[in-house]
Scaffold this motif. Structure first.
Motif, mmCIF file in Angstrom:
data_model
loop_
_atom_site.group_PDB
_atom_site.id
_atom_site.type_symbol
_atom_site.label_atom_id
_atom_site.label_comp_id
_atom_site.label_asym_id
_atom_site.label_seq_id
_atom_site.Cartn_x
_atom_site.Cartn_y
_atom_site.Cartn_z
ATOM 1 N N ALA A 53 -5.738 -0.696 -8.070
ATOM 2 C CA ALA A 53 -4.794 -1.359 -7.158
ATOM 3 C C ALA A 53 -4.867 -0.744 -5.767
ATOM 4 O O ALA A 53 -4.794 -1.449 -4.751
ATOM 5 N N LEU A 54 -5.025 0.576 -5.680
ATOM 6 C CA LEU A 54 -5.158 1.240 -4.369
ATOM 7 C C LEU A 54 -6.434 0.779 -3.652
ATOM 8 O O LEU A 54 -6.408 0.483 -2.450
ATOM 9 N N ARG A 55 -7.551 0.735 -4.386
ATOM 10 C CA ARG A 55 -8.810 0.290 -3.765
ATOM 11 C C ARG A 55 -8.703 -1.164 -3.298
ATOM 12 O O ARG A 55 -9.135 -1.517 -2.206
ATOM 13 N N GLU A 56 -8.108 -1.994 -4.146
ATOM 14 C CA GLU A 56 -7.941 -3.412 -3.792
ATOM 15 C C GLU A 56 -7.042 -3.560 -2.567
ATOM 16 O O GLU A 56 -7.316 -4.352 -1.663
ATOM 17 N N ASP A 109 -6.585 -1.358 -0.191
ATOM 18 C CA ASP A 109 -7.328 -0.908 0.990
ATOM 19 C C ASP A 109 -8.297 -1.987 1.475
ATOM 20 O O ASP A 109 -8.416 -2.231 2.683
ATOM 21 N N SER A 110 -8.981 -2.639 0.544
ATOM 22 C CA SER A 110 -9.944 -3.671 0.964
ATOM 23 C C SER A 110 -9.219 -4.890 1.543
ATOM 24 O O SER A 110 -9.686 -5.494 2.505
ATOM 25 N N GLU A 111 -8.056 -5.245 0.967
ATOM 26 C CA GLU A 111 -7.283 -6.360 1.523
ATOM 27 C C GLU A 111 -6.781 -6.028 2.929
ATOM 28 O O GLU A 111 -6.790 -6.888 3.815
ATOM 29 N N LEU A 112 -6.336 -4.792 3.124
ATOM 30 C CA LEU A 112 -5.883 -4.374 4.463
ATOM 31 C C LEU A 112 -7.029 -4.437 5.470
ATOM 32 O O LEU A 112 -6.845 -4.901 6.602
ATOM 33 N N ALA A 113 -8.198 -3.973 5.058
ATOM 34 C CA ALA A 113 -9.355 -4.009 5.964
ATOM 35 C C ALA A 113 -9.736 -5.446 6.289
ATOM 36 O O ALA A 113 -10.032 -5.778 7.454
ATOM 37 N N ALA A 114 -9.712 -6.311 5.285
ATOM 38 C CA ALA A 114 -10.045 -7.722 5.511
ATOM 39 C C ALA A 114 -9.033 -8.372 6.450
ATOM 40 O O ALA A 114 -9.402 -9.118 7.374
ATOM 41 N N GLN A 115 -7.767 -8.088 6.222
ATOM 42 C CA GLN A 115 -6.723 -8.676 7.072
ATOM 43 C C GLN A 115 -6.825 -8.143 8.504
ATOM 44 O O GLN A 115 -6.611 -8.879 9.459
ATOM 45 N N ALA A 116 -7.174 -6.874 8.653
ATOM 46 C CA ALA A 116 -7.347 -6.307 10.000
ATOM 47 C C ALA A 116 -8.508 -6.993 10.720
ATOM 48 O O ALA A 116 -8.415 -7.262 11.925
ATOM 49 N N SER A 117 -9.570 -7.305 9.992
ATOM 50 C CA SER A 117 -10.693 -7.997 10.646
ATOM 51 C C SER A 117 -10.304 -9.425 11.016
ATOM 52 O O SER A 117 -10.734 -9.939 12.049
ATOM 53 N N ARG A 130 0.842 -1.207 0.000
ATOM 54 C CA ARG A 130 0.000 0.000 0.000
ATOM 55 C C ARG A 130 0.873 1.252 0.000
ATOM 56 O O ARG A 130 0.588 2.228 -0.691
ATOM 57 N N GLU A 131 1.948 1.236 0.793
ATOM 58 C CA GLU A 131 2.858 2.382 0.835
ATOM 59 C C GLU A 131 3.512 2.606 -0.529
ATOM 60 O O GLU A 131 3.652 3.749 -0.983
ATOM 61 N N SER A 132 3.878 1.508 -1.185
ATOM 62 C CA SER A 132 4.477 1.600 -2.515
ATOM 63 C C SER A 132 3.484 2.207 -3.512
ATOM 64 O O SER A 132 3.852 3.092 -4.303
ATOM 65 N N LEU A 133 2.246 1.752 -3.439
ATOM 66 C CA LEU A 133 1.217 2.296 -4.328
ATOM 67 C C LEU A 133 0.951 3.767 -4.015
ATOM 68 O O LEU A 133 0.717 4.572 -4.924
ATOM 69 N N SER A 134 0.994 4.136 -2.744
ATOM 70 C CA SER A 134 0.769 5.534 -2.354
ATOM 71 C C SER A 134 1.879 6.430 -2.891
ATOM 72 O O SER A 134 1.618 7.549 -3.349
#
Length: 182
Positions: free
Chosen positions: A131-134, A136-144, A109-113
């Motif tokens: 890729a940024l949206r994907e 973000d959603s992967e990060l949210a899923a992993q956090a859950s 995510r940092e690389s994409l940012s």
């Protein structure tokens, strides 16, 4: 008796239906006392009390089965703690894998940012925005997933702590010291 007047006969008189009465022998002694039929409120109260009694009895039986199962499953408090540690260890490994995956996703995510910074004053390419949206959603899923694993560890510890306390209480009440095998 009906309003103070004695009523006699082989067949129950109409005025006695729905009331309590005494059945007498020819010698004048009371053979039996027949209670008045219960009112709907009394029937409902009796049924509710019976349901409550059956529910309490079922609860007591279930508790007895759980206690017996607990005493048959574990031989000591140390056994309970060892099983707890094994159960927590398995979930903890899953948690560490999830945290490692989260860290990888964070780097991505940092690389994409950093790449998206070049497009502040002009339109961002569609693949990069996707890729940024994907990401973000992967990060949210992993956090859950991480939160779920932490809650699972807490639940395991809580359950085994309840078992440990119940085991100690049961073994003390049966005269077996809590640390020793049965």
């Amino acid at each position: 008796m009906d309003n103070g007047h004695q009523v006699c006969g082989d067949v129950l008189p109409m005025q006695c239906f729905g009331k309590s009465y005494r059945e007498m022998s020819p010698q004048g002694t009371v053979r039996r006392i027949v209670e008045a039929p219960l009112t709907p409120e009394q029937l409902a109260r009796r049924d509710a009390e019976e349901r409550a009694r059956r529910t309490e009895l079922a609860r007591q039986r279930a508790e007895l089965r759980r206690n017996q199962s607990l005493l048959e499953t574990y031989s000591s408090v140390a056994d309970i703690e060892a099983r707890r540690d094994r159960a927590v260890e398995g979930v903890d490994q899953d948690l560490k894998r999830a945290e490692a995956r989260h860290a990888q996703l964070q780097k991505k995510r940092e690389s994409l940012s950093r790449e998206a910074e070049f497009y502040q004053k002009r339109p961002m390419p569609i693949p990069l925005a996707a890729a940024l949206r994907e990401s973000d959603s992967e990060l949210a899923a992993q956090a859950s997933v991480i939160e779920a694993k932490k809650r699972e560890i807490d639940a395991i510890r809580s359950r085994y702590e309840q078992d440990r306390l119940r085991y100690i209480k049961l073994t003390e009440s049966h005269g077996t010291p809590p640390g020793s095998p049965r």
